[in-house]
Design a protein around this motif. Sequence first.
Motif, short mmCIF file in Angstrom:
data_model
loop_
_atom_site.label_atom_id
_atom_site.label_comp_id
_atom_site.label_asym_id
_atom_site.label_seq_id
_atom_site.Cartn_x
_atom_site.Cartn_y
_atom_site.Cartn_z
N THR A 22 24.08 -26.85 33.41
CA THR A 22 22.69 -27.19 34.05
C THR A 22 21.77 -26.59 32.87
O THR A 22 20.58 -27.11 32.68
CB THR A 22 22.56 -26.55 35.40
N ALA A 23 22.19 -25.34 32.48
CA ALA A 23 21.27 -24.62 31.47
C ALA A 23 21.17 -25.51 30.10
O ALA A 23 19.88 -25.92 29.57
CB ALA A 23 21.88 -23.40 31.06
N ASP A 24 21.95 -26.12 29.68
CA ASP A 24 22.00 -27.10 28.76
C ASP A 24 21.14 -28.30 28.92
O ASP A 24 20.28 -28.80 28.14
CB ASP A 24 23.64 -27.86 28.24
N ASP A 25 21.55 -28.90 30.01
CA ASP A 25 20.60 -30.04 30.59
C ASP A 25 19.22 -29.79 30.40
O ASP A 25 18.28 -30.35 30.11
CB ASP A 25 20.98 -30.55 32.01
N ARG A 26 18.78 -28.47 30.99
CA ARG A 26 17.51 -27.86 31.11
C ARG A 26 16.75 -27.77 29.55
O ARG A 26 15.62 -28.29 29.54
CB ARG A 26 17.40 -26.53 31.83
N ARG A 27 17.47 -27.22 28.82
CA ARG A 27 17.25 -27.16 27.45
C ARG A 27 16.75 -28.45 26.88
O ARG A 27 15.81 -28.67 26.17
CB ARG A 27 18.13 -26.31 26.46
N MET A 28 17.85 -29.33 27.04
CA MET A 28 17.60 -30.77 26.34
C MET A 28 16.33 -31.54 27.12
O MET A 28 15.74 -32.10 26.22
CB MET A 28 18.99 -31.64 26.70
N VAL A 29 16.07 -31.29 28.42
CA VAL A 29 15.16 -31.85 28.80
C VAL A 29 13.85 -31.47 28.57
O VAL A 29 12.94 -31.98 28.38
CB VAL A 29 15.21 -31.85 30.49
N THR A 30 13.80 -29.95 28.45
CA THR A 30 12.46 -29.31 28.05
C THR A 30 12.05 -29.82 26.57
O THR A 30 11.10 -30.03 26.28
CB THR A 30 12.80 -27.93 28.06
N ALA A 31 13.17 -29.78 25.74
CA ALA A 31 12.96 -30.40 24.49
C ALA A 31 12.74 -31.80 24.35
O ALA A 31 11.55 -32.10 23.67
CB ALA A 31 14.35 -30.09 23.56
N ALA A 32 13.26 -32.51 25.15
CA ALA A 32 12.94 -34.27 25.13
C ALA A 32 11.32 -34.05 25.69
O ALA A 32 10.65 -35.04 24.97
CB ALA A 32 13.77 -34.75 26.39
N LEU A 33 10.97 -33.55 26.67
CA LEU A 33 9.53 -33.38 27.24
C LEU A 33 8.43 -32.92 26.10
O LEU A 33 7.47 -33.49 26.28
CB LEU A 33 9.48 -32.61 28.36
N THR A 34 8.88 -32.01 25.24
CA THR A 34 8.08 -31.74 24.05
C THR A 34 7.83 -32.82 22.99
O THR A 34 7.23 -32.59 22.06
CB THR A 34 8.27 -30.48 23.55
N GLY A 35 8.52 -34.02 23.20
CA GLY A 35 8.48 -34.81 21.94
C GLY A 35 9.75 -34.92 20.87
O GLY A 35 9.61 -35.73 20.02
N ASP A 36 10.73 -33.88 21.25
CA ASP A 36 11.88 -33.79 20.24
C ASP A 36 12.72 -34.78 20.23
O ASP A 36 13.44 -35.28 21.14
CB ASP A 36 12.56 -32.31 20.72
N ARG A 37 12.67 -35.78 19.13
CA ARG A 37 13.42 -37.03 18.94
C ARG A 37 14.81 -36.99 19.17
O ARG A 37 15.58 -37.64 19.91
CB ARG A 37 12.96 -37.82 17.91
N ARG A 38 15.42 -35.80 18.70
CA ARG A 38 16.71 -35.42 18.64
C ARG A 38 17.27 -35.14 20.10
O ARG A 38 18.17 -35.63 20.43
CB ARG A 38 17.27 -34.30 17.63
N ALA A 39 16.35 -34.22 20.76
CA ALA A 39 16.70 -34.01 22.18
C ALA A 39 16.81 -35.50 23.00
O ALA A 39 17.62 -35.62 23.83
CB ALA A 39 15.67 -33.22 22.66
N GLN A 40 15.70 -36.16 22.50
CA GLN A 40 15.58 -37.46 23.39
C GLN A 40 16.81 -38.30 23.22
O GLN A 40 17.52 -38.96 24.17
CB GLN A 40 14.28 -38.13 23.22
N GLU A 41 17.26 -38.25 21.97
CA GLU A 41 18.52 -39.09 21.43
C GLU A 41 19.93 -38.55 22.26
O GLU A 41 20.40 -39.34 22.75
CB GLU A 41 18.84 -39.23 20.18
N ALA A 42 19.85 -37.18 22.31
CA ALA A 42 21.11 -36.66 22.65
C ALA A 42 21.01 -36.90 24.47
O ALA A 42 22.07 -37.24 25.09
CB ALA A 42 20.98 -35.11 22.44
N PHE A 43 19.96 -36.79 24.99
CA PHE A 43 19.73 -37.23 26.39
C PHE A 43 20.29 -38.52 26.79
O PHE A 43 20.92 -38.79 27.51
CB PHE A 43 18.14 -36.98 26.90
N TYR A 44 19.69 -39.39 25.98
CA TYR A 44 19.99 -40.84 26.03
C TYR A 44 21.57 -41.14 26.10
O TYR A 44 22.20 -41.57 26.72
CB TYR A 44 19.43 -41.87 25.23
#
Length: 184
Positions: A4-26
């Motif tokens: 859950t902590a990893d998911d939270r970090r990924m979501v937070t980064a994706a929300l800030t526009g971090d393309r790598r985090a968005q790709e990882a999320f996808y």
Amino acid sequence: MDKTADDRRMVTAALTGDRRAQEAFYRKFAPAALSVCRRYTQDRSEAMELLNIGMLKVFDKLDQFRWEGSLEGWIKRLVFNCTIDQFRGKRKRPTLEIALWDQPTAEKATQSLYAEDLKKMIDLLPETSKEVFWLFAVEGYNHAEIAQRLHFSEGNSRWHLNKARTLLKDKLASEPFQHNRYAG
């Protein structure tokens, strides 16, 4: 490390526009979301189109996730809603997919019923009753969720489900379904 902590970090980064985090999320959640889309179409390209539309909606609403339940479940629900909306817009209805289609069910009333027959019968139901039946019996929604989704009362949802069940039961009791048409 905590999932859950990893998911939270990924979501937070994706929300800030971090393309790598968005790709990882996808990449992490697309396979589960694709399985939702594949229930409604056998065409892989159409399923991918539905997935991408759904995931765009997920990214659009990602800031609204409250971490009160499963992130994957929330994503699958949004993708499901987008998929249903796409079919509604095209006036194309999802079809029922049944595993082991060539195996009869154990219940006496439907021993000779096969998936092809069941699909045809469900497709003959009145539109709203068919949709309520689908959401309740196949997707597992409760009457409160169905009522909210279709913008009517829970009592109306119950009535449509009962109507669909009655029509299906009557159809099963009719002569063509009394014997196994596939038996040799």
